[in-house]
Design an enzyme around this catalytic site. Structure first.
Site, PDB file in Angstrom:
ATOM      1  N   ILE A  82      49.470  31.424  26.535  1.00 33.49           N
ATOM      2  CA  ILE A  82      50.593  30.650  25.993  1.00 33.49           C
ATOM      3  C   ILE A  82      51.789  30.891  26.907  1.00 33.49           C
ATOM      4  O   ILE A  82      52.031  32.027  27.330  1.00 33.49           O
ATOM      5  CB  ILE A  82      50.913  31.022  24.522  1.00 33.49           C
ATOM      6  CG1 ILE A  82      52.073  30.172  23.983  1.00 33.49           C
ATOM      7  CG2 ILE A  82      51.193  32.498  24.347  1.00 33.49           C
ATOM      8  CD1 ILE A  82      52.246  30.243  22.462  1.00 33.49           C
ATOM      9  N   ALA A  83      52.480  29.825  27.242  1.00 36.17           N
ATOM     10  CA  ALA A  83      53.673  29.974  28.083  1.00 36.17           C
ATOM     11  C   ALA A  83      54.610  28.794  27.855  1.00 36.17           C
ATOM     12  O   ALA A  83      54.175  27.675  27.572  1.00 36.17           O
ATOM     13  CB  ALA A  83      53.286  30.054  29.558  1.00 36.17           C
ATOM     14  N   ARG A  91      63.759  28.441  22.311  1.00 38.73           N
ATOM     15  CA  ARG A  91      64.174  27.209  21.622  1.00 38.73           C
ATOM     16  C   ARG A  91      63.131  26.758  20.603  1.00 38.73           C
ATOM     17  O   ARG A  91      63.145  25.610  20.163  1.00 38.73           O
ATOM     18  CB  ARG A  91      64.369  26.091  22.626  1.00 38.73           C
ATOM     19  CG  ARG A  91      65.490  26.322  23.602  1.00 38.73           C
ATOM     20  CD  ARG A  91      66.000  24.959  23.984  1.00 38.73           C
ATOM     21  NE  ARG A  91      66.573  24.940  25.299  1.00 38.73           N
ATOM     22  CZ  ARG A  91      66.933  23.822  25.904  1.00 38.73           C
ATOM     23  NH1 ARG A  91      66.718  22.650  25.336  1.00 38.73           N
ATOM     24  NH2 ARG A  91      67.482  23.860  27.078  1.00 38.73           N
ATOM     25  N   GLU A 116      45.299  39.315  23.167  1.00 38.50           N
ATOM     26  CA  GLU A 116      45.673  40.496  23.933  1.00 38.50           C
ATOM     27  C   GLU A 116      46.961  40.189  24.689  1.00 38.50           C
ATOM     28  O   GLU A 116      47.144  39.061  25.148  1.00 38.50           O
ATOM     29  CB  GLU A 116      44.603  40.860  24.973  1.00 38.50           C
ATOM     30  CG  GLU A 116      43.325  41.411  24.393  1.00 38.50           C
ATOM     31  CD  GLU A 116      42.394  40.320  23.902  1.00 38.50           C
ATOM     32  OE1 GLU A 116      42.462  39.196  24.432  1.00 38.50           O
ATOM     33  OE2 GLU A 116      41.595  40.594  22.979  1.00 38.50           O
ATOM     34  N   TYR A 128      55.089  37.687  19.070  1.00 39.70           N
ATOM     35  CA  TYR A 128      53.903  37.702  18.199  1.00 39.70           C
ATOM     36  C   TYR A 128      54.221  38.365  16.856  1.00 39.70           C
ATOM     37  O   TYR A 128      53.733  37.928  15.815  1.00 39.70           O
ATOM     38  CB  TYR A 128      52.735  38.414  18.892  1.00 39.70           C
ATOM     39  CG  TYR A 128      52.249  37.675  20.116  1.00 39.70           C
ATOM     40  CD1 TYR A 128      51.972  36.309  20.049  1.00 39.70           C
ATOM     41  CD2 TYR A 128      52.083  38.313  21.337  1.00 39.70           C
ATOM     42  CE1 TYR A 128      51.541  35.616  21.172  1.00 39.70           C
ATOM     43  CE2 TYR A 128      51.650  37.626  22.458  1.00 39.70           C
ATOM     44  CZ  TYR A 128      51.390  36.279  22.367  1.00 39.70           C
ATOM     45  OH  TYR A 128      50.974  35.589  23.474  1.00 39.70           O
TER      46      TYR A 128
END
Ligand SMILES: CC(C)(COP(=O)(O)OP(=O)(O)OC[C@H]1O[C@@H](n2cnc3c(N)ncnc32)[C@H](O)[C@@H]1OP(=O)(O)O)[C@@H](O)C(=O)NCCC(=O)NCCS
Length: 155
Positions: A82-83, A91, A116, A128
């Site tokens: 995820i990025a 935002r 991970e 997270y």
């Protein structure tokens, strides 16, 4: 146009790869994104396991993306990547992306999601935790140069 998530397309891949290269010390190869984009954002593997990818748009360009695995036989999902583009972080794009993953897994009857993260990636740990995930443990040398911390959530 409102921000929205949708399956990755082939014309997103250059922008995705630019974000990937910016965000990670060991970025994924472009071929992985090309494969997912060429399969309408979802590849089916053995035993019904799927790997899926969605991007989120902002002003008609890619703001971020998420890739996850969905394993119906173990009833587990796993966030693989995820990025969010650096100048668009904080935002809410990351939240929308991961919520999409949790909702899709839950709709398919998957009970837990895990992932991970590099031990030193403190921003991601906070993210997270804010998304309701709990630290489960450590995987020594999961990355060549660093331990991973595992997070999990019950969906
Ligand atoms: C982790 C990442 C995906 C979060 O995406 P984002 O769009 O910036 O996150 P959001 O804006 O949805 O943040 C939601 C909440 O998470 C927490 N959070 C997110 N980034 C944070 C940071 N840098 N420091 C502390 N808390 C953070 C905050 O509580 C935030 O809510 P708030 O802004 O209202 O306080 C993004 O920082 C990123 O792309 N990082 C680089 C790549 C990466 O490390 N990916 C994870 C690999 S495991």
């Amino acid at each position: 146009m409102p921000d929205r998530t949708r399956p990755v397309r082939i014309d997103d891949v250059i922008a995705v790869k630019a974000i990937e290269d910016c965000c990670f010390p060991n970025p994924w190869d472009i071929d992985i994104f090309v494969t997912l984009a060429s399969s309408k954002g979802c590849v089916t593997l053995r035993k019904g396991k799927k790997v899926c990818m969605q991007i989120i748009e902002h002003n008609s360009s890619v703001a971020g993306y998420v890739v996850w695995e969905d394993c119906p036989d173990t009833s587990k999902g796993r966030v693989l990547n995820i990025a969010v583009r650096e100048n668009l972080q904080r935002r809410g794009f990351g939240r929308s992306l991961i919520q999409h993953v949790f909702d899709s897994l839950a709709e398919r009857g998957i009970k837990t999601a895990a992932l991970e993260v590099r031990e030193g990636n403190l921003a991601a740990h906070r993210f997270y935790e804010r998304m309701g995930m709990e630290e489960l443990g450590r995987v020594p040398n999961y990355y060549d140069d660093e331990d991973a911390i595992t997070y999990s959530i019950t969906l």
